[in-house]
Write an enzyme that holds these catalytic residues in place. Structure first.
Site, PDB file in Angstrom:
ATOM      1  N   GLY A   1      45.121  55.582  61.492  1.00  0.00           N
ATOM      2  CA  GLY A   1      44.402  56.769  61.034  1.00  0.00           C
ATOM      3  C   GLY A   1      45.329  57.968  61.084  1.00  0.00           C
ATOM      4  N   GLY A   2      44.742  59.141  61.178  1.00  0.00           N
ATOM      5  CA  GLY A   2      45.536  60.365  61.160  1.00  0.00           C
ATOM      6  C   GLY A   2      45.980  60.794  62.556  1.00  0.00           C
TER       7      GLY A   2
ATOM      8  CD  GLU B   1      51.534  50.996  62.571  1.00  0.00           C
ATOM      9  OE1 GLU B   1      52.074  51.723  61.718  1.00  0.00           O
ATOM     10  OE2 GLU B   1      52.159  50.218  63.278  1.00  0.00           O
ATOM     11  CG  LEU B   2      49.460  57.829  64.090  1.00  0.00           C
ATOM     12  CD1 LEU B   2      49.790  58.947  65.048  1.00  0.00           C
ATOM     13  CD2 LEU B   2      48.008  57.409  64.214  1.00  0.00           C
TER      14      LEU B   2
ATOM     15  CB  CYS C   1      50.078  55.281  55.833  1.00  0.00           C
ATOM     16  SG  CYS C   1      50.402  53.534  55.645  1.00  0.00           S
TER      17      CYS C   1
ATOM     18  CD  GLU D   1      48.929  47.576  62.963  1.00  0.00           C
ATOM     19  OE1 GLU D   1      48.848  48.005  61.807  1.00  0.00           O
ATOM     20  OE2 GLU D   1      47.967  47.549  63.757  1.00  0.00           O
TER      21      GLU D   1
ATOM     22  CD1 TRP E   1      39.412  54.991  51.859  1.00  0.00           C
ATOM     23  CD2 TRP E   1      39.682  56.677  53.292  1.00  0.00           C
ATOM     24  NE1 TRP E   1      40.230  55.920  51.269  1.00  0.00           N
ATOM     25  CE2 TRP E   1      40.408  56.964  52.127  1.00  0.00           C
ATOM     26  CE3 TRP E   1      39.705  57.604  54.345  1.00  0.00           C
ATOM     27  CZ2 TRP E   1      41.145  58.126  51.977  1.00  0.00           C
ATOM     28  CZ3 TRP E   1      40.431  58.753  54.189  1.00  0.00           C
ATOM     29  CH2 TRP E   1      41.134  59.009  53.029  1.00  0.00           C
ATOM     30  CG  ASN E   2      44.134  53.965  53.592  1.00  0.00           C
ATOM     31  OD1 ASN E   2      43.704  54.203  54.718  1.00  0.00           O
ATOM     32  ND2 ASN E   2      45.395  53.795  53.360  1.00  0.00           N
TER      33      ASN E   2
ATOM     34  CD  GLU F   1      49.065  61.264  55.622  1.00  0.00           C
ATOM     35  OE1 GLU F   1      48.313  61.602  56.552  1.00  0.00           O
ATOM     36  OE2 GLU F   1      49.404  60.090  55.407  1.00  0.00           O
TER      37      GLU F   1
HETATM   38  P1  NAD Z   1      40.959  59.310  60.534  1.00  0.00           P
HETATM   39  O1  NAD Z   1      41.975  59.457  61.600  1.00  0.00           O
HETATM   40  O2  NAD Z   1      40.089  60.462  60.190  1.00  0.00           O
HETATM   41  O3  NAD Z   1      39.955  58.099  60.839  1.00  0.00           O
HETATM   42  C1  NAD Z   1      40.430  56.823  61.184  1.00  0.00           C
HETATM   43  C2  NAD Z   1      39.372  56.110  61.999  1.00  0.00           C
HETATM   44  O4  NAD Z   1      39.256  56.758  63.260  1.00  0.00           O
HETATM   45  C3  NAD Z   1      37.978  56.083  61.378  1.00  0.00           C
HETATM   46  O5  NAD Z   1      37.416  54.804  61.569  1.00  0.00           O
HETATM   47  C4  NAD Z   1      37.232  57.130  62.201  1.00  0.00           C
HETATM   48  O6  NAD Z   1      35.849  56.927  62.272  1.00  0.00           O
HETATM   49  C5  NAD Z   1      37.868  56.940  63.565  1.00  0.00           C
HETATM   50  N1  NAD Z   1      37.691  58.086  64.458  1.00  0.00           N
HETATM   51  C6  NAD Z   1      37.485  59.375  64.138  1.00  0.00           C
HETATM   52  N2  NAD Z   1      37.374  60.124  65.268  1.00  0.00           N
HETATM   53  C7  NAD Z   1      37.520  59.281  66.306  1.00  0.00           C
HETATM   54  C8  NAD Z   1      37.515  59.448  67.727  1.00  0.00           C
HETATM   55  N3  NAD Z   1      37.327  60.648  68.278  1.00  0.00           N
HETATM   56  N4  NAD Z   1      37.707  58.364  68.506  1.00  0.00           N
HETATM   57  C9  NAD Z   1      37.903  57.153  67.946  1.00  0.00           C
HETATM   58  N5  NAD Z   1      37.908  56.928  66.620  1.00  0.00           N
HETATM   59  C10 NAD Z   1      37.723  57.981  65.802  1.00  0.00           C
HETATM   60  O7  NAD Z   1      41.782  58.816  59.272  1.00  0.00           O
HETATM   61  P2  NAD Z   1      41.307  58.785  57.796  1.00  0.00           P
HETATM   62  O8  NAD Z   1      41.230  60.168  57.286  1.00  0.00           O
HETATM   63  O9  NAD Z   1      40.113  57.895  57.698  1.00  0.00           O
HETATM   64  O10 NAD Z   1      42.559  57.996  57.144  1.00  0.00           O
HETATM   65  C11 NAD Z   1      43.677  58.625  56.668  1.00  0.00           C
HETATM   66  C12 NAD Z   1      44.808  58.595  57.678  1.00  0.00           C
HETATM   67  O11 NAD Z   1      45.161  57.252  58.028  1.00  0.00           O
HETATM   68  C13 NAD Z   1      46.069  59.186  57.081  1.00  0.00           C
HETATM   69  O12 NAD Z   1      46.705  60.032  57.986  1.00  0.00           O
HETATM   70  C14 NAD Z   1      46.926  57.964  56.790  1.00  0.00           C
HETATM   71  O13 NAD Z   1      48.296  58.201  56.685  1.00  0.00           O
HETATM   72  C15 NAD Z   1      46.582  57.090  57.944  1.00  0.00           C
HETATM   73  N6  NAD Z   1      46.970  55.701  57.656  1.00  0.00           N
HETATM   74  C16 NAD Z   1      48.049  55.150  58.319  1.00  0.00           C
HETATM   75  C17 NAD Z   1      48.467  53.855  58.030  1.00  0.00           C
HETATM   76  C18 NAD Z   1      49.642  53.208  58.740  1.00  0.00           C
HETATM   77  O14 NAD Z   1      49.709  51.984  58.766  1.00  0.00           O
HETATM   78  N7  NAD Z   1      50.566  53.942  59.304  1.00  0.00           N
HETATM   79  C19 NAD Z   1      47.772  53.105  57.084  1.00  0.00           C
HETATM   80  C20 NAD Z   1      46.694  53.692  56.435  1.00  0.00           C
HETATM   81  C21 NAD Z   1      46.298  54.989  56.743  1.00  0.00           C
END
Ligand code: NAD
Length: 488
Positions: A226-227, A248-249, A282, A457, A149-150, A380
């Protein structure tokens, strides 16, 4: 309530179901979002696959693709304030930040517009006579882009920009938390003139939408932000389609301050490093690693800043820290802090939930010098919580900085040039900011290793990562190819 639609094959439609989106500033529903399930996901991927092969896109020159991306950049810039308002409303990210960030998102599309016709192949000095060999760089195919989301507009620009520049097509899954800005972005994209299906934008939940998308047999690459826990699902899903992945986690980035640092600068950078975006970033500099000789002074300055932060409605230009995006984030912060205090960490400021509507959480500083393995140090937060560790020697600073499973970013504050170089070499992270923090640019690669993921990226390499190499052998001799069964 406002209603949004998904964007598939150049048309807007409702999803298989709808879900409510909550306003993080009030905790109340404000909009209805289209929930994509398996059927919608398949339609989106099929549309992207058709568009990938259709002459309108496959036959377009790279320069034409660049021109379309430029037009997209202009439209994003023109609509930046509307997109910013939506992102602020749906995610709680403060308007000061969304306005500035989205204006800069246009620069990412501009950068990749310029790169589209600079993705070059190669000619090889082959070790055989009468042979020409060259490499063509071709787009890899349908890309599944999944974002959290962020900063969704930013995180999707670093995927859509290079992927379209390279000639791929993209199905983007917006986060189920705060998808409004991405669904609105689709309306802007629709005005540019790309052929239908080149970009499809859907949203939905992990198992019913994200999982179906990332394991789809027609997806060639998954670009995920994502995470780490979700990333493991993505990698497992890629066992189905054998798609390549870029991940990108998260991070637990060290912010290292030596006693010779310019403390005014370091304090400001640390405040921005951990409290900007309400800590939901992140690259948050969430582990302060500070030399013991200046630790108390540094912490007392930080405490004053943290306690005087203007917390308020994200729509207010004066607000410096807004609400967290979800209730889940707030609960996570509270439980990590409680567990860390139980292990000996000392709360310096903040740390308790505020008695007000919405998902607000105060800027928090917690000294973990007495509990270096506490969850505050290792996990985190994705919230405005700074964990502090003291050090005496340079070697100790490096050891603490590298004592993490993540490896995304790091900050280093010192005026000693030779020490800076030694530290830069020793730090294990994808980005090192020296006497600054958080600077980003489309020109510079961004990414990490370990639990922070893999792939980069931004920059030229990101566009190349959306291509595959085709080796072409061409025989230049007019002599017949020798009969392989006639011995010479
Ligand atoms: P998340 O991993 O819960 O969700 C990310 C996305 O993955 C969402 O769109 C979600 O619907 C989708 N998703 C969930 N389960 C899935 C599955 N089984 N298969 C496919 N897609 C699925 O992350 P979050 O809580 O929304 O965001 C926070 C995380 O994102 C933090 O860990 C943060 O550090 C990371 N983040 C990383 C960067 C980077 O560039 N390194 C940038 C921003 C955020």
């Amino acid at each position: 309530m406002q209603q949004f639609q998904q964007y598939i094959d150049g048309a807007f439609s409702d999803g298989a179901a709808q879900f409510e989106s909550l306003d993080p500033a009030t905790g109340k529903p404000w909009a209805l979002m289209p929930e994509a399930r398996a059927g919608d996901v398949s339609r989106a991927v099929e549309a992207a696959e058709r568009a990938f092969h259709a002459p309108e896109w496959a036959g377009m020159t790279a320069s034409q693709r660049g021109k379309l991306l430029l037009r997209l950049a202009d439209l994003v810039a023109e609509n930046a304030s509307r997109l910013a308002e939506l992102e602020t409303r749906d995610t709680g990210k403060i308007i000061r930040e969304t306005s500035a960030q989205i204006a800069y998102v246009a620069e990412y599309y501009r950068y990749y517009a310029g790169l589209a016709d600079k993705i070059e192949g190669a000619h090889l000095p082959i070790d055989k006579p009468d042979m020409e060999v060259w490499l063509r760089r071709e787009p890899i195919g349908v890309v599944a882009a999944v974002v959290p989301w962020n900063s969704q507009l930013f995180l999707s620009a670093v995927k859509i920009g290079p992927a379209l520049a390279a000639g791929c097509t993209v199905v983007l899954k917006a986060s189920e938390d705060g998808p409004a800005p991405m669904l609105e972005f689709a309306r802007i994209f629709d005005q540019v003139g790309f052929p239908p299906g080149v970009l499809d934008v859907i949203t939905g939940f992990g198992p019913e939408c994200g999982s179906v998308l990332t394991s789809h047999p027609k997806v060639a690459h998954v670009a995920f932000t994502g995470g780490p826990a979700t990333a493991r699902h993505i990698v497992r899903n890629s066992a189905e389609n054998l798609a390549s992945t870029s991940l990108e986690l998260g991070g637990k980035s060290p912010f290292i301050v030596f006693e010779d640092a310019d403390l005014d600068s370091a304090v400001n950078a640390q405040v921005s490093g951990i409290f900007a975006a309400t800590g939901q970033s992140c690259v948050a500099g969430s582990r302060l690693v500070v030399q013991n000789t200046i630790k108390e002074e540094f912490l007392s300055r930080l405490k004053v800043k943290a306690e005087n932060v203007v917390m308020g409605a994200p729509q207010d230009m004066e607000t410096e820290v807004g609400p967290l995006c979800t209730q889940r984030q707030r609960e996570n912060a509270l439980s990590l802090i409680d567990a860390s205090i139980a292990q000996g960490a000392r709360l310096i400021t903040g740390g308790t939930a505020l008695d007000r509507d919405g998902f607000y959480f105060p800027p928090t500083i917690i000294d973990c010098s007495g509990a270096p393995d506490a969850p505050c140090v290792t996990n985190e937060f994705f919230g405005p919580v700074l964990s502090v560790l003291g050090f005496d020697t340079e070697a100790e600073a490096l050891e603490i900085a590298n004592n993490t499973e993540f490896g995304l970013a790091s900050g280093l504050f010192t005026r000693d040039l030779t020490r800076a170089h030694r530290m830069i070499r020793g730090i294990r992270s994808g980005i090192v900011w020296v006497n600054t923090y958080r600077a980003v640019s489309p020109i510079v690669p961004f990414g990490g290793h370990g639990l922070s993921g893999h792939g980069r990226e931004g920059g030229l390499q990101a566009a190349l990562d959306y291509t595959k190499v085709k080796a072409v052998w061409l025989r230049t001799s007019d002599d017949p190819v020798p009969d392989p069964f006639v011995m010479r």
